[in-house]
Design a protein around this motif. Structure first.
Motif, short mmCIF file in Angstrom:
data_model
loop_
_atom_site.label_atom_id
_atom_site.label_comp_id
_atom_site.label_asym_id
_atom_site.label_seq_id
_atom_site.Cartn_x
_atom_site.Cartn_y
_atom_site.Cartn_z
N UNK A 1 0.84 -1.18 0.00
CA UNK A 1 0.00 0.00 0.00
C UNK A 1 0.89 1.25 0.00
N UNK A 2 0.61 2.17 -0.87
CA UNK A 2 1.42 3.38 -1.01
C UNK A 2 0.98 4.42 0.02
N UNK A 3 1.96 4.96 0.74
CA UNK A 3 1.64 5.97 1.74
C UNK A 3 1.42 7.33 1.07
N UNK A 4 0.83 8.25 1.80
CA UNK A 4 0.58 9.58 1.26
C UNK A 4 1.89 10.35 1.16
N UNK A 5 2.31 10.63 -0.05
CA UNK A 5 3.53 11.39 -0.27
C UNK A 5 3.17 12.86 -0.46
N UNK A 6 4.06 13.77 -0.13
CA UNK A 6 3.76 15.20 -0.22
C UNK A 6 3.75 15.73 -1.65
N UNK A 7 3.34 16.97 -1.78
CA UNK A 7 3.37 17.69 -3.05
C UNK A 7 4.74 18.33 -3.20
N UNK A 8 5.29 18.33 -4.40
CA UNK A 8 6.60 18.93 -4.65
C UNK A 8 6.56 20.43 -4.37
N UNK A 9 7.53 20.93 -3.65
CA UNK A 9 7.61 22.35 -3.33
C UNK A 9 7.97 23.20 -4.54
N UNK A 10 8.55 22.58 -5.56
CA UNK A 10 9.05 23.32 -6.71
C UNK A 10 8.10 23.33 -7.89
N UNK A 11 7.51 22.17 -8.21
CA UNK A 11 6.64 22.11 -9.39
C UNK A 11 5.18 21.79 -9.04
N UNK A 12 4.88 21.57 -7.77
CA UNK A 12 3.53 21.32 -7.26
C UNK A 12 2.89 20.03 -7.76
N UNK A 19 10.62 8.80 -1.91
CA UNK A 19 11.51 9.06 -0.78
C UNK A 19 12.95 9.14 -1.28
N UNK A 20 13.74 9.97 -0.59
CA UNK A 20 15.12 10.20 -1.03
C UNK A 20 16.07 10.26 0.17
N UNK A 21 15.91 9.34 1.09
CA UNK A 21 16.80 9.27 2.24
C UNK A 21 16.43 10.26 3.33
N UNK A 22 17.35 10.39 4.28
CA UNK A 22 17.15 11.28 5.41
C UNK A 22 18.15 12.42 5.38
N UNK A 23 17.72 13.58 5.84
CA UNK A 23 18.64 14.71 6.00
C UNK A 23 19.52 14.44 7.22
N UNK A 24 20.56 15.22 7.41
CA UNK A 24 21.42 15.05 8.57
C UNK A 24 20.65 15.18 9.87
N UNK A 26 17.77 14.05 10.39
CA UNK A 26 16.90 12.90 10.56
C UNK A 26 15.54 13.05 9.92
N UNK A 27 15.28 14.17 9.27
CA UNK A 27 14.00 14.42 8.61
C UNK A 27 14.01 13.76 7.23
N UNK A 28 12.88 13.17 6.86
CA UNK A 28 12.75 12.51 5.56
C UNK A 28 12.90 13.50 4.41
N UNK A 29 13.71 13.15 3.42
CA UNK A 29 13.85 13.94 2.20
C UNK A 29 13.05 13.26 1.10
N UNK A 30 12.62 14.06 0.10
CA UNK A 30 11.86 13.55 -1.02
C UNK A 30 12.48 14.02 -2.32
N UNK A 31 12.26 13.26 -3.39
CA UNK A 31 12.78 13.57 -4.72
C UNK A 31 11.61 13.61 -5.69
N UNK A 32 11.56 14.66 -6.51
CA UNK A 32 10.53 14.77 -7.53
C UNK A 32 11.13 14.32 -8.85
N UNK A 33 10.56 13.28 -9.45
CA UNK A 33 11.08 12.77 -10.71
C UNK A 33 10.68 13.67 -11.89
N UNK A 34 9.75 14.57 -11.66
CA UNK A 34 9.34 15.49 -12.71
C UNK A 34 10.34 16.63 -12.88
N UNK A 35 10.61 17.35 -11.79
CA UNK A 35 11.53 18.50 -11.89
C UNK A 35 12.95 18.15 -11.44
#
Length: 97
Positions: A1-12, A19-24, A26-35
């Protein structure tokens, strides 16, 4: 089941986020494959928040100084200077059009 992922801050877009790993911090980072940009939903340092430019602009319009703005927003004066520079560039573009 796919969890609710956020909206891209750059291209909406929201359908091309992964998901794109964790920041230093400890906060989750995300990657937008569009932009092809990364972002976090929540930032520990307030200078990275997306609405900081609007807040700086509003406080400048109220007549606040750089020092007062940095104290109010809890960010360094260097960040305030950078945003003031961006505001002036934005205004120059409007005048040039």
């Amino acid at each position: 089941m796919k969890e609710n992922l956020p909206v891209c801050h750059h291209c909406s877009k929201m359908d091309c986020i992964r998901k794109h790993g964790l920041a230093r911090s400890g906060v989750q980072r995300y990657y937008c494959t569009s932009c092809k940009r990364t972002f976090q939903v929540r930032y520990i340092y307030l200078g990275n928040e997306t609405n900081i430019l609007r807040q700086v602009k509003a406080l400048l319009d109220e007549g606040k100084s750089r020092v007062e703005i940095s104290q109010t927003l809890g960010v360094s004066q260097g960040i305030i200077d950078r945003h003031i520079y961006l505001i002036t560039l934005e205004e120059e573009e409007k005048v040039g059009d």
